[in-house]
Design a protein around this motif. Structure first.
Motif, PDB file in Angstrom:
ATOM      1  N   MET A   1       0.846  -1.192   0.000  1.00 50.47           N
ATOM      2  CA  MET A   1       0.000   0.000   0.000  1.00 50.47           C
ATOM      3  C   MET A   1       0.882   1.243   0.000  1.00 50.47           C
ATOM      4  N   ARG A   2       0.531   2.205  -0.854  1.00 51.45           N
ATOM      5  CA  ARG A   2       1.309   3.439  -0.998  1.00 51.45           C
ATOM      6  C   ARG A   2       0.763   4.509  -0.056  1.00 51.45           C
ATOM      7  N   VAL A   3       1.657   5.027   0.799  1.00 46.42           N
ATOM      8  CA  VAL A   3       1.257   5.902   1.904  1.00 46.42           C
ATOM      9  C   VAL A   3       1.993   7.234   1.831  1.00 46.42           C
ATOM     10  N   VAL A   4       1.271   8.315   2.181  1.00 43.96           N
ATOM     11  CA  VAL A   4       1.877   9.632   2.376  1.00 43.96           C
ATOM     12  C   VAL A   4       2.032   9.851   3.874  1.00 43.96           C
ATOM     13  N   LEU A   5       3.200  10.346   4.287  1.00 47.00           N
ATOM     14  CA  LEU A   5       3.469  10.632   5.692  1.00 47.00           C
ATOM     15  C   LEU A   5       3.729  12.123   5.856  1.00 47.00           C
ATOM     16  N   ALA A   6       3.050  12.749   6.811  1.00 52.27           N
ATOM     17  CA  ALA A   6       3.255  14.170   7.095  1.00 52.27           C
ATOM     18  C   ALA A   6       3.586  14.337   8.574  1.00 52.27           C
ATOM     19  N   GLU A   7       4.803  14.761   8.867  1.00 57.19           N
ATOM     20  CA  GLU A   7       5.275  14.957  10.243  1.00 57.19           C
ATOM     21  C   GLU A   7       6.412  15.981  10.202  1.00 57.19           C
ATOM     22  N   ASP A   8       6.300  17.047  11.011  1.00 52.06           N
ATOM     23  CA  ASP A   8       7.311  18.105  10.922  1.00 52.06           C
ATOM     24  C   ASP A   8       8.531  17.848  11.800  1.00 52.06           C
ATOM     25  N   GLN A   9       8.475  16.904  12.734  1.00 55.43           N
ATOM     26  CA  GLN A   9       9.650  16.572  13.534  1.00 55.43           C
ATOM     27  C   GLN A   9      10.516  15.582  12.758  1.00 55.43           C
ATOM     28  N   ALA A  10      11.708  16.007  12.401  1.00 57.38           N
ATOM     29  CA  ALA A  10      12.543  15.236  11.478  1.00 57.38           C
ATOM     30  C   ALA A  10      12.832  13.821  11.979  1.00 57.38           C
ATOM     31  N   LEU A  11      13.239  13.671  13.232  1.00 61.66           N
ATOM     32  CA  LEU A  11      13.585  12.347  13.738  1.00 61.66           C
ATOM     33  C   LEU A  11      12.376  11.423  13.751  1.00 61.66           C
ATOM     34  N   LEU A  12      11.224  11.949  14.150  1.00 58.85           N
ATOM     35  CA  LEU A  12      10.012  11.130  14.161  1.00 58.85           C
ATOM     36  C   LEU A  12       9.598  10.767  12.747  1.00 58.85           C
ATOM     37  N   ARG A  13       9.737  11.703  11.819  1.00 56.49           N
ATOM     38  CA  ARG A  13       9.379  11.435  10.422  1.00 56.49           C
ATOM     39  C   ARG A  13      10.249  10.314   9.851  1.00 56.49           C
ATOM     40  N   VAL A  14      11.546  10.381  10.110  1.00 60.43           N
ATOM     41  CA  VAL A  14      12.451   9.336   9.624  1.00 60.43           C
ATOM     42  C   VAL A  14      12.121   7.992  10.276  1.00 60.43           C
ATOM     43  N   GLY A  15      11.847   8.037  11.584  1.00 58.87           N
ATOM     44  CA  GLY A  15      11.522   6.803  12.288  1.00 58.87           C
ATOM     45  C   GLY A  15      10.238   6.170  11.778  1.00 58.87           C
ATOM     46  N   LEU A  16       9.210   6.984  11.560  1.00 63.28           N
ATOM     47  CA  LEU A  16       7.948   6.459  11.050  1.00 63.28           C
ATOM     48  C   LEU A  16       8.099   5.914   9.633  1.00 63.28           C
TER      49      LEU A  16
ATOM     50  N   VAL B   1       5.394   6.885  -0.337  1.00 64.54           N
ATOM     51  CA  VAL B   1       5.622   7.558  -1.622  1.00 64.54           C
ATOM     52  C   VAL B   1       5.948   9.037  -1.443  1.00 64.54           C
ATOM     53  N   ALA B   2       5.638   9.591  -0.267  1.00 71.28           N
ATOM     54  CA  ALA B   2       5.988  10.985   0.023  1.00 71.28           C
ATOM     55  C   ALA B   2       6.091  11.141   1.529  1.00 71.28           C
ATOM     56  N   SER B   3       7.151  11.815   1.971  1.00 70.65           N
ATOM     57  CA  SER B   3       7.359  12.103   3.388  1.00 70.65           C
ATOM     58  C   SER B   3       7.588  13.606   3.496  1.00 70.65           C
ATOM     59  N   VAL B   4       6.610  14.318   4.055  1.00 72.17           N
ATOM     60  CA  VAL B   4       6.628  15.787   4.003  1.00 72.17           C
ATOM     61  C   VAL B   4       6.559  16.378   5.409  1.00 72.17           C
ATOM     62  N   ASP B   5       6.906  17.672   5.499  1.00 71.05           N
ATOM     63  CA  ASP B   5       6.952  18.314   6.814  1.00 71.05           C
ATOM     64  C   ASP B   5       6.137  19.601   6.894  1.00 71.05           C
ATOM     65  N   ASN B   6       5.241  19.836   5.906  1.00 70.48           N
ATOM     66  CA  ASN B   6       4.442  21.061   5.950  1.00 70.48           C
ATOM     67  C   ASN B   6       3.117  20.862   5.214  1.00 70.48           C
ATOM     68  N   GLY B   7       2.169  21.766   5.487  1.00 75.28           N
ATOM     69  CA  GLY B   7       0.837  21.653   4.922  1.00 75.28           C
ATOM     70  C   GLY B   7       0.762  21.696   3.417  1.00 75.28           C
ATOM     71  N   PRO B   8       1.363  22.698   2.770  1.00 72.96           N
ATOM     72  CA  PRO B   8       1.292  22.765   1.307  1.00 72.96           C
ATOM     73  C   PRO B   8       1.859  21.519   0.618  1.00 72.96           C
ATOM     74  N   SER B   9       2.977  21.015   1.135  1.00 67.45           N
ATOM     75  CA  SER B   9       3.556  19.806   0.540  1.00 67.45           C
ATOM     76  C   SER B   9       2.634  18.605   0.730  1.00 67.45           C
ATOM     77  N   LEU B  10       1.966  18.555   1.867  1.00 65.72           N
ATOM     78  CA  LEU B  10       1.021  17.462   2.108  1.00 65.72           C
ATOM     79  C   LEU B  10      -0.141  17.530   1.127  1.00 65.72           C
ATOM     80  N   SER B  11      -0.680  18.710   0.911  1.00 65.71           N
ATOM     81  CA  SER B  11      -1.797  18.856  -0.035  1.00 65.71           C
ATOM     82  C   SER B  11      -1.399  18.382  -1.425  1.00 65.71           C
ATOM     83  N   ARG B  12      -0.196  18.758  -1.849  1.00 65.69           N
ATOM     84  CA  ARG B  12       0.272  18.325  -3.173  1.00 65.69           C
ATOM     85  C   ARG B  12       0.460  16.814  -3.216  1.00 65.69           C
TER      86      ARG B  12
END
Length: 216
Positions: free
Chosen positions: A1-16, A28-39
């Motif tokens: 399953m292809r998943v988008v991850l949005a988390e602004d804390q870098a270490l947590l984002r990498v861990g997740l 398929v995308a790991s982002v740290d802000n709202g506009p990037s998540l929307s895209r």
């Protein structure tokens, strides 16, 4: 399953990202802000999303807003919210379509990796998973509106556990009841909340919505 991850804390984002990859998901995308998540959520190949509530640039509700917008375009898109905050208004909006495939977990209450992955799989399968503390924050208080006043104390217990995303079997184990008894309670809940016959999964979501609306 292809998943988008949005988390602004870098270490947590990498861990997740690593946790999801090891569990067999493709991030398929790991982002740290709202506009990037929307895209990222606009991409047709996305099959699910794990999002934080508060993201840059304003750190208010960018994550939830982007998820709600995405589900407006694609009803039923699985979204698991992973946050430090309970945002009741936006939780209701996420559930409002009645399609299910919604989860809302609090970061500091996720006990283990397996539990988190299992929650995401349940959401991806169309289920609804709400942290008990989220449920408590949404349904606490003495005021209730009709038709919730029709429910017995036991039916309220069943509905609260239903709001946490528990199956009839899990509810039965928690309340020391038989599955048949839980089934009777859920049927009664649907009837008392004026929910017409439909798929049980959808009616469970609608029942939870009615319960949450009791907060006004």
């Amino acid at each position: 399953m292809r998943v988008v991850l949005a988390e602004d804390q870098a270490l947590l984002r990498v861990g997740l990202t690593r946790i999801l990859a090891e569990a067999g998901f493709e991030v398929v995308a790991s982002v740290d802000n709202g506009p990037s998540l929307s895209r990222a959520l606009a991409a047709p190949e996305v099959e699910a999303a794990v999002v934080d509530v508060r993201l840059p640039p304003t750190h208010t509700h960018e994550g939830l807003s982007a998820a709600i917008e995405a589900r407006t375009r694609r009803p039923g898109l699985p979204v698991l919210v992973l946050s430090q905050f309970v945002e009741a208004h936006y939780a209701r909006r996420l559930l409002a379509g009645g399609e299910g495939a919604i989860g809302y977990l609090l970061k500091d209450r996720v006990a283990d990796v397996d539990g988190f992955v299992d929650s995401l799989r349940r959401v991806a399968g169309g289920g609804t998973v709400l942290d008990p503390e989220v449920v408590a924050g949404l349904v606490s208080g003495s005021e209730r509106v009709e038709p919730l006043d029709r429910l017995t104390a036991r039916e309220r217990e069943v509905l609260t556990l239903m709001a946490e995303g528990r199956s009839n079997a899990a509810i039965a184990a928690r309340l020391f009841l038989s599955e048949k008894a839980v089934g009777k309670h859920t049927t009664s809940i649907f009837a008392k909340l004026d929910l017409p016959p439909a798929g049980d999964d959808n009616r469970r979501v609608l029942a939870v919505l009615t319960w949450l609306d009791g907060r006004g």
